[in-house]
Design an enzyme around this catalytic site. Structure first.
Site, PDB file in Angstrom:
ATOM      1  N   GLU A  87       0.898  -1.149   0.000  1.00 21.04           N
ATOM      2  CA  GLU A  87       0.000   0.000   0.000  1.00 21.04           C
ATOM      3  C   GLU A  87       0.941   1.204   0.000  1.00 21.04           C
ATOM      4  OE1 GLU A  87      -3.263   0.290  -0.145  1.00 21.04           O
ATOM      5  OE2 GLU A  87      -3.589  -1.876  -0.257  1.00 21.04           O
ATOM      6  N   THR A 128      11.526   3.248   0.644  1.00 23.26           N
ATOM      7  CA  THR A 128      11.305   4.655   0.319  1.00 23.26           C
ATOM      8  C   THR A 128      12.161   5.562   1.200  1.00 23.26           C
ATOM      9  OG1 THR A 128       9.665   6.422   0.516  1.00 23.26           O
ATOM     10  CG2 THR A 128       9.279   4.492   1.855  1.00 23.26           C
ATOM     11  N   ASP A 129      12.491   6.737   0.681  1.00 20.97           N
ATOM     12  CA  ASP A 129      13.231   7.709   1.506  1.00 20.97           C
ATOM     13  C   ASP A 129      12.369   8.222   2.662  1.00 20.97           C
ATOM     14  OD1 ASP A 129      11.441   9.278   0.030  1.00 20.97           O
ATOM     15  OD2 ASP A 129      12.955  10.678  -0.709  1.00 20.97           O
ATOM     16  N   GLU A 130      11.051   7.979   2.607  1.00 19.59           N
ATOM     17  CA  GLU A 130      10.166   8.506   3.654  1.00 19.59           C
ATOM     18  C   GLU A 130      10.433   7.854   5.012  1.00 19.59           C
ATOM     19  OE1 GLU A 130       6.103   9.216   2.430  1.00 19.59           O
ATOM     20  OE2 GLU A 130       6.699   9.344   0.334  1.00 19.59           O
ATOM     21  N   TYR A 155       2.138   5.152   6.679  1.00 21.87           N
ATOM     22  CA  TYR A 155       2.771   4.524   5.502  1.00 21.87           C
ATOM     23  C   TYR A 155       4.266   4.336   5.738  1.00 21.87           C
ATOM     24  CZ  TYR A 155       5.294   4.495   1.038  1.00 21.87           C
ATOM     25  OH  TYR A 155       6.179   4.199   0.028  1.00 21.87           O
ATOM     26  N   LYS A 159       6.620   0.929   6.149  1.00 22.45           N
ATOM     27  CA  LYS A 159       7.776   0.619   5.287  1.00 22.45           C
ATOM     28  C   LYS A 159       9.040   0.467   6.138  1.00 22.45           C
ATOM     29  CE  LYS A 159       7.951   0.400   1.333  1.00 22.45           C
ATOM     30  NZ  LYS A 159       7.717  -0.717   0.368  1.00 22.45           N
TER      31      LYS A 159
HETATM   32  P1  NAD Z   1       1.432   1.256  -6.416  1.00 22.72           P
HETATM   33  O1  NAD Z   1       0.461   1.575  -5.323  1.00 22.72           O
HETATM   34  O2  NAD Z   1       1.293   1.928  -7.726  1.00 22.72           O
HETATM   35  O3  NAD Z   1       1.411  -0.318  -6.704  1.00 22.72           O
HETATM   36  C1  NAD Z   1       1.355  -1.271  -5.691  1.00 22.72           C
HETATM   37  C2  NAD Z   1       1.065  -2.629  -6.322  1.00 22.72           C
HETATM   38  O4  NAD Z   1       1.081  -3.610  -5.278  1.00 22.72           O
HETATM   39  C3  NAD Z   1      -0.312  -2.710  -6.999  1.00 22.72           C
HETATM   40  O5  NAD Z   1      -0.211  -3.361  -8.240  1.00 22.72           O
HETATM   41  C4  NAD Z   1      -1.137  -3.531  -6.022  1.00 22.72           C
HETATM   42  O6  NAD Z   1      -2.157  -4.286  -6.650  1.00 22.72           O
HETATM   43  C5  NAD Z   1      -0.071  -4.440  -5.409  1.00 22.72           C
HETATM   44  N1  NAD Z   1      -0.448  -4.923  -4.067  1.00 22.72           N
HETATM   45  C6  NAD Z   1      -0.944  -4.190  -3.041  1.00 22.72           C
HETATM   46  N2  NAD Z   1      -1.213  -5.007  -1.987  1.00 22.72           N
HETATM   47  C7  NAD Z   1      -0.859  -6.263  -2.366  1.00 22.72           C
HETATM   48  C8  NAD Z   1      -0.881  -7.524  -1.724  1.00 22.72           C
HETATM   49  N3  NAD Z   1      -1.341  -7.656  -0.467  1.00 22.72           N
HETATM   50  N4  NAD Z   1      -0.436  -8.614  -2.392  1.00 22.72           N
HETATM   51  C9  NAD Z   1       0.033  -8.492  -3.664  1.00 22.72           C
HETATM   52  N5  NAD Z   1       0.054  -7.326  -4.342  1.00 22.72           N
HETATM   53  C10 NAD Z   1      -0.378  -6.218  -3.695  1.00 22.72           C
HETATM   54  O7  NAD Z   1       2.871   1.512  -5.762  1.00 22.72           O
HETATM   55  P2  NAD Z   1       4.185   2.111  -6.443  1.00 22.72           P
HETATM   56  O8  NAD Z   1       4.120   3.585  -6.411  1.00 22.72           O
HETATM   57  O9  NAD Z   1       4.440   1.406  -7.705  1.00 22.72           O
HETATM   58  O10 NAD Z   1       5.276   1.677  -5.356  1.00 22.72           O
HETATM   59  C11 NAD Z   1       5.920   0.421  -5.438  1.00 22.72           C
HETATM   60  C12 NAD Z   1       6.886   0.291  -4.282  1.00 22.72           C
HETATM   61  O11 NAD Z   1       7.834   1.356  -4.324  1.00 22.72           O
HETATM   62  C13 NAD Z   1       6.221   0.366  -2.924  1.00 22.72           C
HETATM   63  O12 NAD Z   1       6.818  -0.595  -2.073  1.00 22.72           O
HETATM   64  C14 NAD Z   1       6.521   1.783  -2.443  1.00 22.72           C
HETATM   65  O13 NAD Z   1       6.595   1.828  -1.034  1.00 22.72           O
HETATM   66  C15 NAD Z   1       7.867   2.044  -3.082  1.00 22.72           C
HETATM   67  N6  NAD Z   1       8.181   3.449  -3.409  1.00 22.72           N
HETATM   68  C16 NAD Z   1       7.320   4.222  -4.138  1.00 22.72           C
HETATM   69  C17 NAD Z   1       7.668   5.533  -4.468  1.00 22.72           C
HETATM   70  C18 NAD Z   1       6.769   6.411  -5.318  1.00 22.72           C
HETATM   71  O14 NAD Z   1       7.102   7.579  -5.548  1.00 22.72           O
HETATM   72  N7  NAD Z   1       5.665   5.908  -5.857  1.00 22.72           N
HETATM   73  C19 NAD Z   1       8.878   6.069  -4.029  1.00 22.72           C
HETATM   74  C20 NAD Z   1       9.735   5.253  -3.295  1.00 22.72           C
HETATM   75  C21 NAD Z   1       9.373   3.954  -3.007  1.00 22.72           C
HETATM   76  P1  TYD Z   2       2.294  12.324  -3.067  1.00 27.52           P
HETATM   77  O1  TYD Z   2       2.288  12.281  -4.551  1.00 27.52           O
HETATM   78  O2  TYD Z   2       1.114  11.807  -2.321  1.00 27.52           O
HETATM   79  O3  TYD Z   2       3.639  11.589  -2.594  1.00 27.52           O
HETATM   80  P2  TYD Z   2       4.320  11.551  -1.105  1.00 27.52           P
HETATM   81  O4  TYD Z   2       3.315  11.915  -0.090  1.00 27.52           O
HETATM   82  O5  TYD Z   2       4.727  10.125  -1.016  1.00 27.52           O
HETATM   83  O6  TYD Z   2       5.479  12.491  -1.173  1.00 27.52           O
HETATM   84  O7  TYD Z   2       2.518  13.828  -2.608  1.00 27.52           O
HETATM   85  C1  TYD Z   2       3.620  14.569  -3.073  1.00 27.52           C
HETATM   86  C2  TYD Z   2       3.547  15.938  -2.421  1.00 27.52           C
HETATM   87  O8  TYD Z   2       2.398  16.622  -2.928  1.00 27.52           O
HETATM   88  C3  TYD Z   2       3.369  15.882  -0.899  1.00 27.52           C
HETATM   89  O9  TYD Z   2       4.143  16.918  -0.310  1.00 27.52           O
HETATM   90  C4  TYD Z   2       1.897  16.121  -0.691  1.00 27.52           C
HETATM   91  C5  TYD Z   2       1.509  17.016  -1.857  1.00 27.52           C
HETATM   92  N1  TYD Z   2       0.121  16.849  -2.366  1.00 27.52           N
HETATM   93  C6  TYD Z   2      -0.703  17.958  -2.520  1.00 27.52           C
HETATM   94  O10 TYD Z   2      -0.298  19.106  -2.253  1.00 27.52           O
HETATM   95  N2  TYD Z   2      -1.962  17.752  -2.977  1.00 27.52           N
HETATM   96  C7  TYD Z   2      -2.461  16.523  -3.262  1.00 27.52           C
HETATM   97  O11 TYD Z   2      -3.650  16.404  -3.657  1.00 27.52           O
HETATM   98  C8  TYD Z   2      -1.588  15.378  -3.117  1.00 27.52           C
HETATM   99  C9  TYD Z   2      -2.068  14.001  -3.430  1.00 27.52           C
HETATM  100  C10 TYD Z   2      -0.300  15.599  -2.670  1.00 27.52           C
END
Ligand code: NAD
Ligand code: TYD
Length: 340
Positions: A87, A128-130, A155, A159
């Site tokens: 998630e 994640t860097d978070e 979240y 992680k």
């Molecule tokens: P996303 O939400 O787009 O995709 C998540 C995927 O995981 C989906 O396809 C979902 O169906 C699947 N999934 C969720 N719960 C599941 C379960 N219980 N069993 C099997 N599959 C399940 O996420 P994303 O943005 O592609 O992120 C992928 C990874 O990268 C995550 O671990 C996230 O923490 C990490 N990450 C994301 C970002 C970002 O900017 N999006 C940055 C750094 C790290």
């Molecule tokens: P987001 O894309 O949710 O990524 P993350 O929270 O993992 O960094 O948000 C990026 C930045 O944008 C974050 O500082 C929150 C801000 N944000 C808004 O200002 N409005 C929005 O509707 C959303 C979804 C995010």
């Protein structure tokens, strides 16, 4: 000769989906398994072009389903696991934290047990860097791999918990692992609940764009394809047990990001609406990628080229994001935001 097997979890989502496509086209000598539960964030439409490829297999499984995961590992004897499934949205973790613990923490532990029981070459945990918490606005400070973990949202806490489990399975059982901690990704197939695709889709529909607080929070943006290259490198060359930060020094305030998109699309800044701030909103994220660069990684996009290409992708692929906006997403949006 039997093909080596790579299990990608979460390969129907944004980053995992881009990674699956990268691996299927680059490595015909590997069999790429995409394990995904297909939650609201996952779809297989994005994989139309590879769904019939010889080296691609999809399995629908919940990573928290111990029995199903164990029997898949026993049957397939994977060589590599690259773990994206999670998630991933901070706002959803504020309203519904439980599923974040189930999937991100318990699901990761199930995968670690399965990997440990079946002997693998490498388990790459995509984090994640978070997990490092937040930085202040001093532009000379960055997250390094030594920065203490101080997650602020449910979240990032989930992680960080999974990162500790991955570390523990390395220290206790000698499981060959790497952890990658990436900054904010953007690019094709980014789900429109996140800032960049939300802004592009709403601006294109002439709808207001919700900016939290004063819009001055900073994120460090990385193109998803550069993230995929980094994970490919870590999977093959990462030193066991090591953490690698992934980021390309593209820091922007949220307001700058939204203004850039509005300008590229030739629309008015009157579409910006400042709304109530996110609870516990982290001020700034910024990555020091020196360690990964020493391994040979170099980003190929900067924000200007990456955002222009991404906007073009959303223009060319309206069908993909419009079917999302017209589904369950509508309820999510009206529950989350006070604007229409
Ligand atoms: P996303 O939400 O787009 O995709 C998540 C995927 O995981 C989906 O396809 C979902 O169906 C699947 N999934 C969720 N719960 C599941 C379960 N219980 N069993 C099997 N599959 C399940 O996420 P994303 O943005 O592609 O992120 C992928 C990874 O990268 C995550 O671990 C996230 O923490 C990490 N990450 C994301 C970002 C970002 O900017 N999006 C940055 C750094 C790290
Ligand atoms: P987001 O894309 O949710 O990524 P993350 O929270 O993992 O960094 O948000 C990026 C930045 O944008 C974050 O500082 C929150 C801000 N944000 C808004 O200002 N409005 C929005 O509707 C959303 C979804 C995010």
């Amino acid at each position: 000769m039997n093909k080596e097997k790579v299990l990608v979890t979460g390969g129907a989502g944004f980053i995992g989906g881009n990674f699956v496509q990268h691996m299927v086209s680059k490595y015909p000598e590997y069999q790429i398994f995409n394990l995904d539960l297909l939650t609201y964030a996952g779809d297989l439409v994005k994989h139309k072009e590879i769904e019939n490829a010889d080296n691609y297999t999809f399995v629908k499984i919940d990573i928290a389903d111990r029995e199903a995961v164990m029997s898949l590992f026993k049957a397939e004897k994977f060589d590599y696991v690259v773990h994206f499934a999670a998630e991933s949205h901070v706002d959803r973790s504020i309203t519904h934290p439980e599923i974040f613990v189930k999937t991100n923490v318990m699901g990761t532990q199930v995968l670690l047990d399965a990997a440990k029981a079946n002997g693998i070459k490498k388990f790459v945990h995509v984090s994640t860097d978070e997990v490092y918490g937040e930085l202040d606005f001093d532009p000379t400070t960055f997250f390094t791999e030594e920065t203490p973990l101080q997650p602020n949202s449910p979240y990032s806490a989930s992680k960080a918990s999974s990162d500790f489990l991955v570390r523990a399975y390395h220290e206790t059982f000698g499981l060959p692992v790497n952890i990658t901690r990436c900054s904010n990704n953007y690019g094709p197939y980014h789900f429109p609940e996140k800032l960049i695709p939300l802004t592009i889709s709403r601006v294109l529909n002439e709808q207001k764009v919700p900016v939290y607080g004063d819009g001055k929070n900073i994120r460090d943006w990385l193109h998803v394809k550069d993230h995929c290259l980094a994970i490919d490198l870590v999977m093959h060359e990462g030193i066991n047990g090591e953490v690698y930060n992934v980021g390309g020094h593209n820091e922007k305030t949220n307001l700058e990001v939204v203004q850039t998109i509005i300008k590229e699309l030739g629309k008015s800044e009157e579409l910006i609406e400042f709304v109530t701030d996110r609870l516990g909103h982290d001020k700034r994220y910024a990555i020091d990628p020196t360690k990964l660069q020493a391994l040979g990684w170099k980003p190929t996009y900067n924000f200007d080229t990456g955002i222009a290409q991404t906007i073009q992708w959303y223009l060319d692929n309206k069908e993909w994001w419009e079917q999302i906006l017209n589904g369950e997403y509508r309820n999510y949006f009206s529950d989350q935001y006070s604007i229409k």
